[in-house]
Design a protein around this motif. Structure first.
Motif, PDB file in Angstrom:
ATOM      1  N   PRO A 103      43.182  54.351  51.569  1.00  0.00           N
ATOM      2  CA  PRO A 103      42.215  53.381  52.108  1.00  0.00           C
ATOM      3  C   PRO A 103      41.839  53.646  53.560  1.00  0.00           C
ATOM      4  CG  PRO A 103      44.398  52.398  51.988  1.00  0.00           C
ATOM      5  CD  PRO A 103      44.500  53.735  51.316  1.00  0.00           C
ATOM      6  N   HIS A 104      42.581  54.488  54.278  1.00  0.00           N
ATOM      7  CA  HIS A 104      42.351  54.686  55.708  1.00  0.00           C
ATOM      8  C   HIS A 104      41.548  55.964  55.945  1.00  0.00           C
ATOM      9  CE1 HIS A 104      44.982  51.347  56.500  1.00  0.00           C
ATOM     10  NE2 HIS A 104      45.987  51.933  55.878  1.00  0.00           N
ATOM     11  N   THR A 105      40.306  55.966  55.495  1.00  0.00           N
ATOM     12  CA  THR A 105      39.447  57.110  55.771  1.00  0.00           C
ATOM     13  C   THR A 105      39.184  57.220  57.270  1.00  0.00           C
ATOM     14  OG1 THR A 105      38.385  56.759  53.643  1.00  0.00           O
ATOM     15  CG2 THR A 105      37.255  58.195  55.195  1.00  0.00           C
ATOM     16  N   ILE A 106      38.966  56.085  57.895  1.00  0.00           N
ATOM     17  CA  ILE A 106      38.768  56.014  59.342  1.00  0.00           C
ATOM     18  C   ILE A 106      39.718  54.969  59.903  1.00  0.00           C
ATOM     19  CG2 ILE A 106      37.151  55.479  61.193  1.00  0.00           C
ATOM     20  CD1 ILE A 106      34.891  56.436  59.419  1.00  0.00           C
ATOM     21  N   LEU A 107      40.435  55.316  60.956  1.00  0.00           N
ATOM     22  CA  LEU A 107      41.360  54.395  61.593  1.00  0.00           C
ATOM     23  C   LEU A 107      40.740  53.822  62.860  1.00  0.00           C
ATOM     24  CD1 LEU A 107      44.700  56.386  61.262  1.00  0.00           C
ATOM     25  CD2 LEU A 107      44.077  54.291  60.050  1.00  0.00           C
ATOM     26  N   PRO A 108      41.074  52.591  63.229  1.00  0.00           N
ATOM     27  CA  PRO A 108      40.554  52.017  64.469  1.00  0.00           C
ATOM     28  C   PRO A 108      41.121  52.738  65.694  1.00  0.00           C
ATOM     29  CG  PRO A 108      42.214  50.592  63.509  1.00  0.00           C
ATOM     30  CD  PRO A 108      41.948  51.655  62.498  1.00  0.00           C
ATOM     31  N   GLN A 109      40.350  52.716  66.766  1.00  0.00           N
ATOM     32  CA  GLN A 109      40.808  53.329  68.014  1.00  0.00           C
ATOM     33  C   GLN A 109      41.946  52.493  68.589  1.00  0.00           C
ATOM     34  OE1 GLN A 109      39.558  56.192  69.313  1.00  0.00           O
ATOM     35  NE2 GLN A 109      41.192  56.135  70.861  1.00  0.00           N
ATOM     36  N   ALA A 155      53.582  43.111  58.752  1.00  0.00           N
ATOM     37  CA  ALA A 155      52.288  42.762  58.165  1.00  0.00           C
ATOM     38  C   ALA A 155      52.476  42.471  56.687  1.00  0.00           C
ATOM     39  CB  ALA A 155      51.279  43.897  58.351  1.00  0.00           C
ATOM     40  N   ALA A 156      51.538  41.706  56.136  1.00  0.00           N
ATOM     41  CA  ALA A 156      51.540  41.400  54.705  1.00  0.00           C
ATOM     42  C   ALA A 156      50.272  41.902  54.039  1.00  0.00           C
ATOM     43  CB  ALA A 156      51.693  39.893  54.495  1.00  0.00           C
ATOM     44  N   ASP A 157      49.581  42.852  54.666  1.00  0.00           N
ATOM     45  CA  ASP A 157      48.375  43.445  54.086  1.00  0.00           C
ATOM     46  C   ASP A 157      48.756  44.573  53.137  1.00  0.00           C
ATOM     47  OD1 ASP A 157      46.837  41.787  55.677  1.00  0.00           O
ATOM     48  OD2 ASP A 157      46.780  43.235  57.321  1.00  0.00           O
ATOM     49  N   PRO A 158      47.914  44.896  52.160  1.00  0.00           N
ATOM     50  CA  PRO A 158      48.209  46.028  51.285  1.00  0.00           C
ATOM     51  C   PRO A 158      48.140  47.359  52.012  1.00  0.00           C
ATOM     52  CG  PRO A 158      46.042  45.139  50.803  1.00  0.00           C
ATOM     53  CD  PRO A 158      46.691  44.173  51.733  1.00  0.00           C
ATOM     54  N   ALA A 159      47.307  47.469  53.044  1.00  0.00           N
ATOM     55  CA  ALA A 159      47.146  48.723  53.780  1.00  0.00           C
ATOM     56  C   ALA A 159      46.983  48.421  55.266  1.00  0.00           C
ATOM     57  CB  ALA A 159      45.953  49.516  53.248  1.00  0.00           C
ATOM     58  N   PRO A 160      48.043  48.043  55.951  1.00  0.00           N
ATOM     59  CA  PRO A 160      47.933  47.660  57.360  1.00  0.00           C
ATOM     60  C   PRO A 160      47.799  48.883  58.267  1.00  0.00           C
ATOM     61  CG  PRO A 160      50.213  47.599  56.703  1.00  0.00           C
ATOM     62  CD  PRO A 160      49.419  47.912  55.460  1.00  0.00           C
ATOM     63  N   VAL A 186      56.223  59.220  65.574  1.00  0.00           N
ATOM     64  CA  VAL A 186      54.849  59.057  66.044  1.00  0.00           C
ATOM     65  C   VAL A 186      54.616  59.988  67.230  1.00  0.00           C
ATOM     66  CG1 VAL A 186      53.174  57.449  67.026  1.00  0.00           C
ATOM     67  CG2 VAL A 186      54.753  56.688  65.227  1.00  0.00           C
ATOM     68  N   GLY A 187      53.569  60.825  67.107  1.00  0.00           N
ATOM     69  CA  GLY A 187      53.224  61.730  68.196  1.00  0.00           C
ATOM     70  C   GLY A 187      52.023  61.234  68.975  1.00  0.00           C
ATOM     71  N   GLU A 188      51.093  62.149  69.269  1.00  0.00           N
ATOM     72  CA  GLU A 188      49.938  61.797  70.088  1.00  0.00           C
ATOM     73  C   GLU A 188      48.697  61.488  69.270  1.00  0.00           C
ATOM     74  OE1 GLU A 188      50.185  61.408  73.303  1.00  0.00           O
ATOM     75  OE2 GLU A 188      52.304  62.003  73.265  1.00  0.00           O
ATOM     76  N   GLU A 189      48.695  61.810  67.971  1.00  0.00           N
ATOM     77  CA  GLU A 189      47.497  61.637  67.145  1.00  0.00           C
ATOM     78  C   GLU A 189      47.690  60.535  66.117  1.00  0.00           C
ATOM     79  OE1 GLU A 189      46.808  65.572  65.527  1.00  0.00           O
ATOM     80  OE2 GLU A 189      45.153  65.841  66.941  1.00  0.00           O
ATOM     81  N   SER A 190      46.615  59.768  65.891  1.00  0.00           N
ATOM     82  CA  SER A 190      46.631  58.768  64.821  1.00  0.00           C
ATOM     83  C   SER A 190      46.682  59.474  63.468  1.00  0.00           C
ATOM     84  CB  SER A 190      45.378  57.886  64.908  1.00  0.00           C
ATOM     85  OG  SER A 190      45.366  57.149  66.111  1.00  0.00           O
ATOM     86  N   ARG A 191      47.299  58.827  62.509  1.00  0.00           N
ATOM     87  CA  ARG A 191      47.394  59.415  61.177  1.00  0.00           C
ATOM     88  C   ARG A 191      47.698  58.324  60.161  1.00  0.00           C
ATOM     89  NH1 ARG A 191      52.797  60.735  62.992  1.00  0.00           N
ATOM     90  NH2 ARG A 191      54.366  60.169  61.417  1.00  0.00           N
ATOM     91  N   ARG A 192      47.701  58.708  58.908  1.00  0.00           N
ATOM     92  CA  ARG A 192      48.047  57.771  57.845  1.00  0.00           C
ATOM     93  C   ARG A 192      49.347  58.211  57.174  1.00  0.00           C
ATOM     94  NH1 ARG A 192      43.148  60.235  55.861  1.00  0.00           N
ATOM     95  NH2 ARG A 192      43.590  61.751  54.197  1.00  0.00           N
ATOM     96  N   GLU A 193      50.069  57.250  56.659  1.00  0.00           N
ATOM     97  CA  GLU A 193      51.311  57.483  55.939  1.00  0.00           C
ATOM     98  C   GLU A 193      51.238  56.717  54.626  1.00  0.00           C
ATOM     99  OE1 GLU A 193      54.228  59.104  56.597  1.00  0.00           O
ATOM    100  OE2 GLU A 193      53.763  59.877  58.603  1.00  0.00           O
ATOM    101  N   GLN A 194      51.646  57.366  53.551  1.00  0.00           N
ATOM    102  CA  GLN A 194      51.636  56.700  52.252  1.00  0.00           C
ATOM    103  C   GLN A 194      53.022  56.806  51.624  1.00  0.00           C
ATOM    104  OE1 GLN A 194      49.219  57.824  48.457  1.00  0.00           O
ATOM    105  NE2 GLN A 194      47.946  56.470  49.717  1.00  0.00           N
ATOM    106  N   LEU A 195      53.556  55.667  51.194  1.00  0.00           N
ATOM    107  CA  LEU A 195      54.884  55.616  50.594  1.00  0.00           C
ATOM    108  C   LEU A 195      54.767  55.435  49.087  1.00  0.00           C
ATOM    109  CD1 LEU A 195      55.442  54.986  53.636  1.00  0.00           C
ATOM    110  CD2 LEU A 195      57.332  53.553  52.867  1.00  0.00           C
TER     111      LEU A 195
END
Length: 381
Positions: A103-109, A155-160, A186-195
């Motif tokens: 769901p995280h094609t684009i992440l917020p800044q 958080a209680a969101d499906p994809a926080p 966590v490094g310097e770049e935003s990314r997504r993680e899926q469990l």
């Protein structure tokens, strides 16, 4: 006996247990629990639980308390990431999941000094995303002086999306009674993680001679393992479930104990919970509901202040009552009703057949042996 059918991903939330707590439980880790987790995971934990497709059947009860897990810090409100969203930031290339699968094609800044981590979970490597009912918690991976691991975000969101400072964390997600944790750096770049959270659901029903048993008359206890294969846990994993409840469990083997009414109508059956599936199971009891009456004449008014016992042919007591008109649910078989009234004891033998409910009348002052429920006479001494 039982039969079961499978349905795809369950669409409804988990019920609350009898104590009023949500079945999706707030999880907190003790220092020992997180220490053991960190010792077992590599610095960049990328392991995936294999997808396990199991089939099975089942025959009940209140969720057991979760492990004590002290934490410190002030978590953000449930359902909100720790930080405020700004302009969008695109993900770096080479992510583990395709855009269509996440769901995280684009992440917020993220705010200055923070990194955006988009989280999501799925039932299995090739199973759908979990659409609702998730509870997420993020802990620092190093304890404070008190020994507690600080709770950083929840958080209680499906994809926080969590805004985190560079460093190490433990991400925990729970769905019903199933949960999984991962250590991330966590490094310097935003990314997504899926469990991967292998969880499945089960709903339970019971009948007698294909006639459904009213929900208020039957309960279920769920145990880990297999009753038929002799791999059964002695402690219930979930206690006091009701007919029709949707119970979400970690994928795996379980057995269920179904208790019908107050008596000895108890049966067991195995069930296998598959990731992303709901197993709808019906257990088949062989029992009858009997009402006991001590009367002066057949069909007469029941005498008050009577004490009752129901015995097996070997003399073992099954149930006792001080009610004038006790009602017992008994498994098929032969029994003896014992009535104590005004200093005297009266007995009657009777037989229970599956699905055949009826009264058992014990008469004062007569000695008649009754072979079944259809005979109304009793014997006294």
């Amino acid at each position: 006996m039982s039969h079961a059918s499978r349905h795809p991903v369950f669409p409804v939330p988990v019920r609350r247990d009898r104590a009023g707590h949500g079945a999706v439980r707030a999880l907190r880790f003790s220092a020992v629990a997180i220490g053991a987790l960190l010792a077992s995971l590599p610095a960049q934990a990328q392991t995936r639980t294999p997808l396990d497709q199991l089939g099975g059947s089942i025959p009940h009860a209140q969720a057991l308390p979760s492990q004590a897990m002290p934490f410190v810090g002030s978590p953000p409100p449930a359902g909100k990431p720790s930080g405020s969203a700004g302009p969008a930031a695109r993900l770096p290339s080479g992510g583990q999941e395709s855009a269509a699968a996440d769901p995280h094609t684009i992440l917020p800044q993220p705010p200055a000094g923070k990194v955006a981590i988009g989280m999501s979970a799925r039932f299995g490597d090739k199973e759908p995303l979990i659409p609702r009912g998730l509870v997420w918690r993020v802990f620092a991976d190093r304890p404070e002086a008190s020994g507690a691991y600080p709770l950083v975000a929840e958080a209680a969101d499906p994809a926080p999306v969590f805004f985190l400072s560079p460093g190490g964390y433990v991400v925990h997600v729970a769905y019903g009674l199933a949960s999984v944790a991962r250590r991330i750096v966590v490094g310097e770049e935003s990314r997504r993680e899926q469990l991967v959270l292998p969880a499945g659901g089960v709903t339970l029903h019971s009948d007698v001679n294909d006639k459904p048993i009213p929900a208020q008359k039957v309960t279920y206890d769920i145990f880990e393992g297999s009753f038929l294969q002799g791999r059964a846990s002695s402690r219930p994993y979930f206690r006091g479930a009701n007919s029709g409840d949707l119970i979400i469990l970690p994928a795996g083997d379980y057995y269920v104990v179904s208790t019908y009414g107050e008596g000895n109508a108890v049966i067991q059956a195995d069930v296998a919970v598959a990731p992303g599936k709901v197993t709808d199971t019906t257990l088949h009891h062989r029992a009858g509901e009997v009402s006991l009456r001590l009367v002066k004449i057949a069909g007469g008014e029941a005498l008050a202040d009577t004490q009752w016992s129901v015995l097996t042919p070997g003399g073992d007591s099954i149930k006792e009552s001080i009610n004038t008109l006790p009602v017992f649910v008994l498994a098929e078989g032969e029994y003896t009703a014992v009535a104590r009234y005004d200093g005297k004891t009266y007995t009657k033998e009777f037989t229970v057949e599956a699905g055949k409910d009826g009264p058992v009348e014990v008469l004062l002052g007569e000695q008649v042996t009754a072979p079944s429920l259809d005979v109304q006479e009793g014997s006294g001494d």
